[in-house]
Write a protein that holds these residues in place. Structure first.
Motif, mmCIF file in Angstrom:
data_model
loop_
_atom_site.group_PDB
_atom_site.id
_atom_site.type_symbol
_atom_site.label_atom_id
_atom_site.label_comp_id
_atom_site.label_asym_id
_atom_site.label_seq_id
_atom_site.Cartn_x
_atom_site.Cartn_y
_atom_site.Cartn_z
ATOM 1 N N THR A 359 8.350 -13.582 -14.830
ATOM 2 C CA THR A 359 7.955 -14.956 -14.531
ATOM 3 C C THR A 359 7.718 -15.186 -13.040
ATOM 4 N N VAL A 360 7.757 -14.139 -12.226
ATOM 5 C CA VAL A 360 7.570 -14.264 -10.784
ATOM 6 C C VAL A 360 6.252 -14.992 -10.490
ATOM 7 N N SER A 361 6.247 -15.809 -9.445
ATOM 8 C CA SER A 361 5.030 -16.551 -9.086
ATOM 9 C C SER A 361 4.164 -15.724 -8.132
ATOM 10 N N TYR A 362 2.897 -16.105 -8.027
ATOM 11 C CA TYR A 362 2.001 -15.426 -7.083
ATOM 12 C C TYR A 362 2.479 -15.630 -5.644
ATOM 13 N N GLU A 363 3.010 -16.795 -5.363
ATOM 14 C CA GLU A 363 3.535 -17.056 -4.018
ATOM 15 C C GLU A 363 4.693 -16.107 -3.705
ATOM 16 N N GLU A 364 5.549 -15.882 -4.690
ATOM 17 C CA GLU A 364 6.675 -14.964 -4.483
ATOM 18 C C GLU A 364 6.195 -13.520 -4.339
ATOM 19 N N LEU A 365 5.152 -13.157 -5.065
ATOM 20 C CA LEU A 365 4.576 -11.818 -4.907
ATOM 21 C C LEU A 365 3.987 -11.666 -3.501
ATOM 22 N N ASP A 366 3.341 -12.706 -2.992
ATOM 23 C CA ASP A 366 2.808 -12.674 -1.620
ATOM 24 C C ASP A 366 3.928 -12.495 -0.600
ATOM 25 N N GLN A 367 5.016 -13.236 -0.791
ATOM 26 C CA GLN A 367 6.156 -13.133 0.126
ATOM 27 C C GLN A 367 6.738 -11.727 0.104
ATOM 28 N N ALA A 368 6.884 -11.169 -1.096
ATOM 29 C CA ALA A 368 7.453 -9.823 -1.222
ATOM 30 C C ALA A 368 6.535 -8.787 -0.578
ATOM 31 N N ALA A 369 5.232 -8.904 -0.791
ATOM 32 C CA ALA A 369 4.283 -7.951 -0.212
ATOM 33 C C ALA A 369 4.353 -7.977 1.305
ATOM 34 N N GLU A 370 4.480 -9.177 1.870
ATOM 35 C CA GLU A 370 4.568 -9.299 3.335
ATOM 36 C C GLU A 370 5.859 -8.676 3.842
ATOM 37 N N MET A 371 6.984 -8.928 3.156
ATOM 38 C CA MET A 371 8.267 -8.361 3.575
ATOM 39 C C MET A 371 8.255 -6.841 3.474
ATOM 40 N N LEU A 372 7.635 -6.334 2.432
ATOM 41 C CA LEU A 372 7.564 -4.884 2.254
ATOM 42 C C LEU A 372 6.736 -4.240 3.362
ATOM 43 N N GLN A 373 5.586 -4.827 3.653
ATOM 44 C CA GLN A 373 4.740 -4.264 4.702
ATOM 45 C C GLN A 373 5.453 -4.269 6.054
ATOM 46 N N THR A 374 6.041 -5.397 6.415
ATOM 47 C CA THR A 374 6.719 -5.517 7.711
ATOM 48 C C THR A 374 7.919 -4.589 7.804
ATOM 49 N N THR A 375 8.741 -4.600 6.786
ATOM 50 C CA THR A 375 9.987 -3.842 6.819
ATOM 51 C C THR A 375 9.745 -2.344 6.747
ATOM 52 N N LEU A 376 8.860 -1.908 5.856
ATOM 53 C CA LEU A 376 8.598 -0.477 5.739
ATOM 54 C C LEU A 376 7.912 0.066 6.986
ATOM 55 N N SER A 377 7.047 -0.729 7.591
ATOM 56 C CA SER A 377 6.395 -0.301 8.834
ATOM 57 C C SER A 377 7.419 -0.124 9.945
ATOM 58 N N LYS A 378 8.299 -1.110 10.094
ATOM 59 C CA LYS A 378 9.331 -1.053 11.138
ATOM 60 C C LYS A 378 10.309 0.074 10.902
ATOM 61 N N GLN A 379 10.800 0.185 9.662
ATOM 62 C CA GLN A 379 11.802 1.196 9.353
ATOM 63 C C GLN A 379 11.225 2.590 9.507
ATOM 64 N N SER A 380 9.970 2.791 9.118
ATOM 65 C CA SER A 380 9.333 4.096 9.275
ATOM 66 C C SER A 380 9.256 4.476 10.743
ATOM 67 N N ALA A 381 8.874 3.509 11.557
ATOM 68 C CA ALA A 381 8.785 3.757 13.003
ATOM 69 C C ALA A 381 10.151 4.119 13.576
ATOM 70 N N ASN A 382 11.196 3.409 13.144
ATOM 71 C CA ASN A 382 12.546 3.672 13.647
ATOM 72 C C ASN A 382 13.048 5.051 13.228
ATOM 73 N N LEU A 383 12.735 5.441 11.984
ATOM 74 C CA LEU A 383 13.212 6.720 11.491
ATOM 75 C C LEU A 383 12.546 7.890 12.186
ATOM 76 N N LYS A 384 11.339 7.664 12.725
ATOM 77 C CA LYS A 384 10.611 8.741 13.385
ATOM 78 C C LYS A 384 11.062 8.931 14.840
ATOM 79 N N LEU A 385 11.822 7.946 15.375
ATOM 80 C CA LEU A 385 12.256 8.037 16.776
ATOM 81 C C LEU A 385 13.291 9.144 16.975
#
Length: 385
Positions: A359-385
């Motif tokens: 029953t997830v809403s499209y707005e919630e899917l948008d929020q999750a997609a944004e959090m995933l992109q931001t967090t995975l990008s940051k965490q990947s960068a940190n892990l490579k340091l």
């Protein structure tokens, strides 16, 4: 401590929830893309299920299967009609449903061996642990039951080479959940079905995680045109009430006659009320159409947003059962997502699994997609340091 330390629990408590949103004991809100591990398919505290349970609580809670339970029969009819099968047996969990399937297959065929697949997960009882194709589940418990054989998943040749008249059944997940959100290839599944017919074995499909609309059809096997003899289901059946079920073809009923199997709590009036209300909502063409629309929308976003993120190997899944494979330990990403406000779960050491409510809403899917992109990008960068 009063509890055995059998779980690696996250360091917070969910105190309340509604729909896709949960709140912890400090008032912080999260988007819940775990759903109790594919259990809360209608979100937290769905009103239709809540009302059905409240109404049943005003009448009777439990009577055992010594007596007629009309609402259990109504729930069974919804389940079997949606699966294209004939009879159902209710129990309390996915492991119990798989135990029932194993017992029925052996009793009906008079044979002992069950073929399953590497990286599968079928439960933690002795039979279902033996059926599971993961050593980490089995370690430390001594000798397993000897009548299970694990073949490589998606290896069609290994299936074609089977030539063993002692095989009672082949049990398979059409999407391995705990094994990494890995989808079976259609040719592999067709080979399994054909081999079952050749050997006089039953085809058992484990739908514990994939059933109840999770992949955009009532059951995942329906994407592939299969005709299983038995399916098992649990998780999403009761919107959080502990309930499992095994469903099978009519000709198997002679092998599960009175006294051959049972469950004190299985299909009691409360759990049956939850099942009936849940499946009446999910097994609806418009509802499932929306699940597929949301799946296409979210997968497109994830693939576009994450394709250039260093450390993300693959985005895959079926319906709203999604895995993001990463190069490093996925638990680091899960912790960072939780801090950001998105709950996810592992599917093996290197896969972040997403199981939002259907029953997830499209707005919630948008929020999750944004959090995933931001967090995975940051965490990947940190892990490579």
């Amino acid at each position: 401590m009063s509890l055995f330390p059998t779980y690696n629990r996250f360091p917070f408590t969910i105190e309340s929830g509604e729909g896709t949103v949960v709140r912890d004991d400090h008032g912080k809100e999260y988007l819940d893309f775990v759903s109790g591990i594919a259990v809360c398919n209608l979100g937290h505290r769905p009103s239709v299920v809540k009302k059905a349970i409240q109404d049943q609580m005003e009448r009777v809670w439990h009577v055992s299967n010594l007596y007629q339970i009309p609402i259990q029969k109504e729930a069974a009819q919804l389940l079997t009609e949606a699966a294209g099968l004939d009879y159902a047996f209710f129990c309390n969990s996915g492991a119990e449903a798989n135990e029932a399937a194993i017992k029925l297959a052996r009793k009906h065929t008079g044979k002992d061996k069950i073929i399953t697949f590497q990286q599968s997960f079928h439960g933690r009882t002795f039979a279902t642990m033996s059926a599971t194709g993961q050593e980490k589940v089995q370690e430390g418990f001594g000798a397993l039951l000897p009548t299970f054989e694990h073949l490589p998943f998606n290896d069609t040749d290994a299936v074609l080479e089977l030539n063993d008249d002692s095989v009672a059944a082949i049990m398979v997940e059409v999407v391995q959940g705990e094994g990494g959100v890995v989808e079976a290839e259609e040719s592999f599944l067709q080979a399994i079905e054909n081999k079952c017919a050749e050997l006089g074995a039953l085809l058992i499909i484990d739908e514990v995680q994939t059933g109840a609309g999770r992949t955009g059809t009532p059951f995942a096997f329906q994407h592939y045109g299969l005709s299983p003899d038995i399916i098992t289901s649990a998780k999403g059946l009761g919107s959080g009430f502990p309930v499992g079920a095994m469903a099978g073809k009519a000709y198997l009923s002679e092998s599960f006659s009175a006294g051959s199997h049972g469950s004190t709590f299985g299909g009691n009036p409360l759990s049956s009320a939850a099942v009936k209300a849940t499946l009446s909502t999910i097994f609806n063409d418009q509802f499932l159409h929306e699940v597929n629309e949301k799946s296409s929308y979210f997968m497109k976003q994830l693939k576009e947003n994450l394709e250039n993120v260093q450390g993300v190997a693959e985005v895959r899944g079926k319906g709203l059962m999604i895995g993001i494979e990463v190069d490093e330990q996925a638990i680091d990403y899960v912790h960072k997502l939780r801090e950001k406000g998105l709950l996810a779960v592992l599917a093996g050491p290197k896969v972040v699994r997403l199981l939002p409510p259907l029953t997830v809403s499209y707005e919630e899917l948008d929020q999750a997609a944004e959090m995933l992109q931001t967090t995975l990008s940051k965490q990947s960068a940190n892990l490579k340091l």
